[in-house]
Write an enzyme that holds these catalytic residues in place. Structure first.
Site, PDB file in Angstrom:
ATOM      1  N   TYR A  57       0.842  -1.184   0.000  1.00 30.26           N
ATOM      2  CA  TYR A  57       0.000   0.000   0.000  1.00 30.26           C
ATOM      3  C   TYR A  57       0.883   1.241   0.000  1.00 30.26           C
ATOM      4  O   TYR A  57       1.817   1.336   0.797  1.00 30.26           O
ATOM      5  CB  TYR A  57      -0.906   0.013   1.241  1.00 30.26           C
ATOM      6  CG  TYR A  57      -1.956   1.098   1.162  1.00 30.26           C
ATOM      7  CD1 TYR A  57      -3.209   0.820   0.631  1.00 30.26           C
ATOM      8  CD2 TYR A  57      -1.683   2.392   1.578  1.00 30.26           C
ATOM      9  CE1 TYR A  57      -4.177   1.814   0.522  1.00 30.26           C
ATOM     10  CE2 TYR A  57      -2.639   3.388   1.470  1.00 30.26           C
ATOM     11  CZ  TYR A  57      -3.886   3.097   0.940  1.00 30.26           C
ATOM     12  OH  TYR A  57      -4.824   4.088   0.829  1.00 30.26           O
ATOM     13  N   GLN A 113     -10.935  -0.020   1.154  1.00 29.55           N
ATOM     14  CA  GLN A 113     -11.406  -0.849   0.030  1.00 29.55           C
ATOM     15  C   GLN A 113     -10.231  -1.489  -0.703  1.00 29.55           C
ATOM     16  O   GLN A 113     -10.333  -2.627  -1.182  1.00 29.55           O
ATOM     17  CB  GLN A 113     -12.305  -0.042  -0.919  1.00 29.55           C
ATOM     18  CG  GLN A 113     -11.667   1.180  -1.589  1.00 29.55           C
ATOM     19  CD  GLN A 113     -11.760   2.456  -0.748  1.00 29.55           C
ATOM     20  OE1 GLN A 113     -11.973   2.407   0.468  1.00 29.55           O
ATOM     21  NE2 GLN A 113     -11.593   3.597  -1.391  1.00 29.55           N
ATOM     22  N   ASN A 143      -3.501   5.681   6.318  1.00 27.85           N
ATOM     23  CA  ASN A 143      -4.232   6.415   7.355  1.00 27.85           C
ATOM     24  C   ASN A 143      -4.965   5.438   8.283  1.00 27.85           C
ATOM     25  O   ASN A 143      -4.794   4.224   8.182  1.00 27.85           O
ATOM     26  CB  ASN A 143      -5.192   7.434   6.721  1.00 27.85           C
ATOM     27  CG  ASN A 143      -6.284   6.771   5.888  1.00 27.85           C
ATOM     28  OD1 ASN A 143      -6.561   5.569   6.030  1.00 27.85           O
ATOM     29  ND2 ASN A 143      -6.905   7.535   5.020  1.00 27.85           N
ATOM     30  N   SER A 165       7.439   8.782  14.127  1.00 28.29           N
ATOM     31  CA  SER A 165       8.892   8.569  14.083  1.00 28.29           C
ATOM     32  C   SER A 165       9.570   9.025  15.376  1.00 28.29           C
ATOM     33  O   SER A 165       9.045   9.857  16.112  1.00 28.29           O
ATOM     34  CB  SER A 165       9.473   9.324  12.895  1.00 28.29           C
ATOM     35  OG  SER A 165      10.766   8.861  12.609  1.00 28.29           O
ATOM     36  N   GLN A 200      13.937  14.391  12.416  1.00 29.90           N
ATOM     37  CA  GLN A 200      12.836  13.516  12.814  1.00 29.90           C
ATOM     38  C   GLN A 200      11.618  14.322  13.228  1.00 29.90           C
ATOM     39  O   GLN A 200      10.488  13.971  12.911  1.00 29.90           O
ATOM     40  CB  GLN A 200      13.251  12.570  13.951  1.00 29.90           C
ATOM     41  CG  GLN A 200      14.219  11.510  13.481  1.00 29.90           C
ATOM     42  CD  GLN A 200      13.753  10.846  12.201  1.00 29.90           C
ATOM     43  OE1 GLN A 200      12.787  10.088  12.200  1.00 29.90           O
ATOM     44  NE2 GLN A 200      14.397  11.157  11.086  1.00 29.90           N
ATOM     45  N   HIS A 241       8.832  15.294  10.743  1.00 32.42           N
ATOM     46  CA  HIS A 241       7.925  14.287  10.173  1.00 32.42           C
ATOM     47  C   HIS A 241       6.484  14.516  10.590  1.00 32.42           C
ATOM     48  O   HIS A 241       5.561  14.309   9.802  1.00 32.42           O
ATOM     49  CB  HIS A 241       8.318  12.873  10.643  1.00 32.42           C
ATOM     50  CG  HIS A 241       9.283  12.188   9.728  1.00 32.42           C
ATOM     51  ND1 HIS A 241       8.971  11.828   8.446  1.00 32.42           N
ATOM     52  CD2 HIS A 241      10.561  11.775   9.909  1.00 32.42           C
ATOM     53  CE1 HIS A 241      10.002  11.237   7.879  1.00 32.42           C
ATOM     54  NE2 HIS A 241      10.991  11.195   8.748  1.00 32.42           N
ATOM     55  N   GLU A 276      13.236   4.037  17.793  1.00 29.74           N
ATOM     56  CA  GLU A 276      13.304   3.617  16.389  1.00 29.74           C
ATOM     57  C   GLU A 276      14.715   3.893  15.830  1.00 29.74           C
ATOM     58  O   GLU A 276      15.350   3.003  15.288  1.00 29.74           O
ATOM     59  CB  GLU A 276      12.240   4.408  15.610  1.00 29.74           C
ATOM     60  CG  GLU A 276      12.135   4.050  14.143  1.00 29.74           C
ATOM     61  CD  GLU A 276      11.235   5.042  13.395  1.00 29.74           C
ATOM     62  OE1 GLU A 276      10.964   6.143  13.946  1.00 29.74           O
ATOM     63  OE2 GLU A 276      10.809   4.714  12.272  1.00 29.74           O
ATOM     64  N   HIS A 277      15.161   5.130  15.971  1.00 26.86           N
ATOM     65  CA  HIS A 277      16.501   5.511  15.514  1.00 26.86           C
ATOM     66  C   HIS A 277      17.346   5.918  16.709  1.00 26.86           C
ATOM     67  O   HIS A 277      16.889   6.685  17.554  1.00 26.86           O
ATOM     68  CB  HIS A 277      16.437   6.718  14.569  1.00 26.86           C
ATOM     69  CG  HIS A 277      15.537   6.527  13.394  1.00 26.86           C
ATOM     70  ND1 HIS A 277      14.278   7.084  13.326  1.00 26.86           N
ATOM     71  CD2 HIS A 277      15.703   5.828  12.252  1.00 26.86           C
ATOM     72  CE1 HIS A 277      13.720   6.753  12.179  1.00 26.86           C
ATOM     73  NE2 HIS A 277      14.554   5.981  11.504  1.00 26.86           N
ATOM     74  N   ASP A 301      17.590   6.765   6.250  1.00 23.72           N
ATOM     75  CA  ASP A 301      16.263   6.919   5.653  1.00 23.72           C
ATOM     76  C   ASP A 301      16.277   6.674   4.152  1.00 23.72           C
ATOM     77  O   ASP A 301      15.317   6.161   3.594  1.00 23.72           O
ATOM     78  CB  ASP A 301      15.746   8.356   5.866  1.00 23.72           C
ATOM     79  CG  ASP A 301      15.181   8.559   7.252  1.00 23.72           C
ATOM     80  OD1 ASP A 301      14.918   7.557   7.930  1.00 23.72           O
ATOM     81  OD2 ASP A 301      15.001   9.731   7.643  1.00 23.72           O
ATOM     82  N   GLU A 308       0.009 -37.878  27.788  1.00 21.13           N
ATOM     83  CA  GLU A 308      -0.862 -36.746  27.459  1.00 21.13           C
ATOM     84  C   GLU A 308      -2.282 -37.202  27.148  1.00 21.13           C
ATOM     85  O   GLU A 308      -3.124 -36.404  26.731  1.00 21.13           O
ATOM     86  CB  GLU A 308      -0.274 -35.956  26.286  1.00 21.13           C
ATOM     87  CG  GLU A 308       1.049 -35.273  26.650  1.00 21.13           C
ATOM     88  CD  GLU A 308       1.564 -34.317  25.570  1.00 21.13           C
ATOM     89  OE1 GLU A 308       0.988 -34.275  24.467  1.00 21.13           O
ATOM     90  OE2 GLU A 308       2.550 -33.613  25.857  1.00 21.13           O
ATOM     91  N   HIS A 350      -2.460 -41.050  19.043  1.00 20.99           N
ATOM     92  CA  HIS A 350      -1.084 -40.743  18.623  1.00 20.99           C
ATOM     93  C   HIS A 350      -0.183 -41.958  18.844  1.00 20.99           C
ATOM     94  O   HIS A 350       0.631 -42.309  17.988  1.00 20.99           O
ATOM     95  CB  HIS A 350      -0.533 -39.545  19.416  1.00 20.99           C
ATOM     96  CG  HIS A 350      -1.092 -38.216  18.998  1.00 20.99           C
ATOM     97  ND1 HIS A 350      -2.438 -37.910  19.067  1.00 20.99           N
ATOM     98  CD2 HIS A 350      -0.488 -37.107  18.492  1.00 20.99           C
ATOM     99  CE1 HIS A 350      -2.620 -36.662  18.629  1.00 20.99           C
ATOM    100  NE2 HIS A 350      -1.462 -36.156  18.277  1.00 20.99           N
TER     101      HIS A 350
END
Lengths: 435, 435
Positions: B122, B186, B209, B232, B254, B257, B322-323, B356, B410, B415
């Site tokens: 996406y 969709q 989103n 971020s 950062q 963003h 993250e960074h 990045d 068991e 089995h």
């Protein structure tokens, strides 16, 4: 067992998501544990398990662990040790090293592979307490190098003792010595958020009832969780060279797990199909769990007739079964065609229970068609990776133009300037003292 | 930028789960796509994107892809090619082979590693359409060997044309040629269930989103999904040897963003902290996205004073950013102490935008503390594993006792019998003809 000629068979089972009431109840339990810690944990343990404990009784003692060995047969200890050794050996082969790539411009790129720090394993109480599952959850984590592995399991109803000794022995053999007698959603919440007695973990794994499953989903993000296992499945693709008695026994070994378990035979031979169907009936009648296995065979079992082995593989790839036995004359002729199957068993001696208990590969395997995109539990489930980037001055100056071009096309001027400020300083000799 | 002396700083950000109304709307969209396919897809595309399409206009044509190259600057094509080459080279090093382990008793155990068959990426529309993210999602899948990679991206509002040409060029350079101009929940549902025009996939990845995120969660299980990225983050651990202008520029890169992005500096030097704070103010004033970056710095930015570099690493491990930039005199002295960080940048030239855009490691990295248990996107995210078990007669007879012991403990007699029936047949010479 019904014999269908259609290749259009589709396995449809409802996935259990829990009622809105169950979801609400679990959210409330999780919130209370998060807020009140041990106090809530002890309260829920009394409420749901009928067991009144003090905080200092939550942890199973070393004496109890030792005593468990006296409560099980020596033959069991020997067998669980044999299984643990094979599982450990197989998973050892999955270990990976951190690696790096050094470039002539002085840059170094790499991937650091580290074990998770602390993992919690849930073990259900009652009849669903399987010592083999303890090994299958714990050993991959241990091989990954996880330094702290903790187990939770519900107390026996009405008493303070009574954690199943087979579970305790399996835990000890797998190397777990931190065990708490708590269960249900409250145990999951305690592992995720921690309490005064139980330190929080990074990942929770292991099977449980609907409340356990909902609680795991609720705390996901705070900690990692494993995927929720569906009912067990076996698909056997066999030709007339296979032994119908073996095929029937293997189908029934999965069917006996659960009324919703699925056992499917795919074969090009109608005569073979009929012999297998008769064998299933014959063996089913003598099975202790015949009510369960019978319901499974009736509702989710089928024999599918196909035109060829290749067409049969096509069905297997659509089903993406948890367990797949390939019982045809030359199985290696077809192995390369198998795209989707969690575990593949080749030939007449690789009965599925071999994989459940002893061979070494994990018996926690994707169900419900998810083998299309997921994998048996392994060492990778207990590691995390960090990227490593070291750029030399030369490397940065070489890359600066491309970085600034791309950053500006994305409208991220601040990104471009972080590079530009360095280029200016370094090329104009205005670099500050640098480390 | 506020300077805090407390080591007890905790980054708290609300995670967006969507309103009940949004959840309901997404469930309804997914159901309609599942039931009606293209018809519903075209209807929602008109309703939400204001674009009326026929089914045969959904797919971006080869002519459009080609034309996109004429709509972007040659410098962009050159830079995206440089980035793609580095990303491909880094991810190539992550590829793994299927393996097997042959035992003297004739048994063979192994793990088969295969690419997923079909993956959907996406790509959001509008300003959040980042060509670099196209590379970061597509190339690992491609390196894994995924034969079919498909992209979806919303059409430009009010027109039939208008997929961002930078996105198209990035897709083509990454090797994607199957692109559909659909977006929102969709598009996710179409990828999961398939329509007449779009074949279903095994995994969906890429940012979007809240509707896209909820739709991904809704179809999880039918297909695999990637994890939902949070805002971020950057954490810089620097001592007085670092360049405050560099540190400030990296923090701002950062912060620009997202208002909810987080930029944290950890340092043992108050004087250095003050110089960095002043640099942040100075550079912020000149930044095109100063409103966004300023809000981020105000609400989620901080400079934390610590007693030592080691104490600073302790904070980093709690944040699991993250960074993470390690800008101290001898970074290798401390690298081994870093337990939790998605990507680690060492030294003054490894500015975060290097990672990045260009260095090669993936820029899709765990946020919100999840680097404790998860990893940057890589080739492993686009493969699946199958266990392989082949037991010889000798291996089965050797293992039979342990398997039956464990199965019976068991309570799974079926089995045990699947093994027993073979042992009896083979040891009593009553084996049917076998394959």
């Amino acid at each position: 067992m019904k014999i269908l000629s259609s290749a259009e068979f589709k396995l449809e089972r409802e996935v259990e998501y829990g009622s809105p009431q169950q979801n609400e109840a679990v959210k409330e339990i999780v919130q209370q544990i998060k807020k009140e810690g041990d106090a809530a944990l002890l309260r829920f343990t009394e409420q749901f398990d009928g067991t009144r404990l003090e905080a200092d009784q939550l942890r199973v003692t070393q004496a109890e662990l030792k005593a468990a060995y006296g409560q099980v047969e020596p033959s069991f200890v020997k067998s669980i040790q044999a299984a643990a050794a094979n599982i450990r050996a197989f998973h050892q082969r999955q270990k990976r090293n951190s690696w790096m790539d050094l470039q002539p411009d002085g840059s170094l790129l790499g991937q650091i592979i580290r074990p998770l720090k602390r993992v919690g394993v849930y073990v259900p109480g009652g009849k669903a307490a399987y010592p083999s599952s303890v090994l299958m959850n714990v050993i991959p984590a241990q091989v990954a190098g996880v330094p702290e592995i903790v187990m939770v399991t519900p107390p026996a109803t009405g008493g303070k003792e009574g954690v199943n000794p087979y579970i305790l022995v399996a835990a000890a053999e797998a190397g777990v010595h931190e065990i708490y007698r708590v269960g249900g959603a409250q145990a999951i919440a305690a592992l995720a958020y921690g309490t005064e007695t139980i330190a929080p973990v990074d990942k929770i794994c292991g099977p449980g009832n609907i409340y356990v499953a909902l609680a795991k989903r609720e705390v996901y993000g705070v900690v990692d969780i494993d995927s929720i296992a569906g009912p067990s499945e076996i698909a056997v693709l066999a030709d007339e060279h296979a032994n119908p008695a073996y095929v029937a026994a293997d189908l029934l070994s999965q069917a006996e797990h659960d009324e919703m378990a699925s056992a499917i035979l795919v074969t090009p031979s109608r005569e073979f199909a009929e012999r297998c169907a008769a064998e299933v009936e014959r063996q089913l009648a003598e099975l202790p769990r015949k009510d369960i296995a019978g319901a499974s065979i009736r509702d989710y079992g089928a024999i599918l007739l196909v035109d060829s082995i290749e067409a049969g593989i096509g069905i297997i790839n659509r089903l993406a079964p948890e367990h797949f036995e390939l019982l045809v004359e030359n199985p290696l002729n077809y192995l390369g065609l198998v795209e989707n199957a969690g575990a593949i068993f080749l030939g007449p001696y690789s009965s599925e229970p071999v994989g459940d208990y002893l061979a070494g590969p994990n018996h926690i395997i994707p169900t419900n068609g998810t083998a299309r995109f997921s994998s048996p539990v392994d060492v990778d489930d207990f590691i995390k990776k960090s990227s490593l980037i070291y750029y030399s001055k030369e490397a940065l100056l070489g890359a600066a133009g491309d970085i600034m071009e791309l950053a500006r096309k994305e409208g991220l001027e601040g990104h471009a300037r972080a590079i530009e400020i360095r280029v200016k300083a370094e090329t104009e000799g205005e670099g500050d003292q640098l480390c």
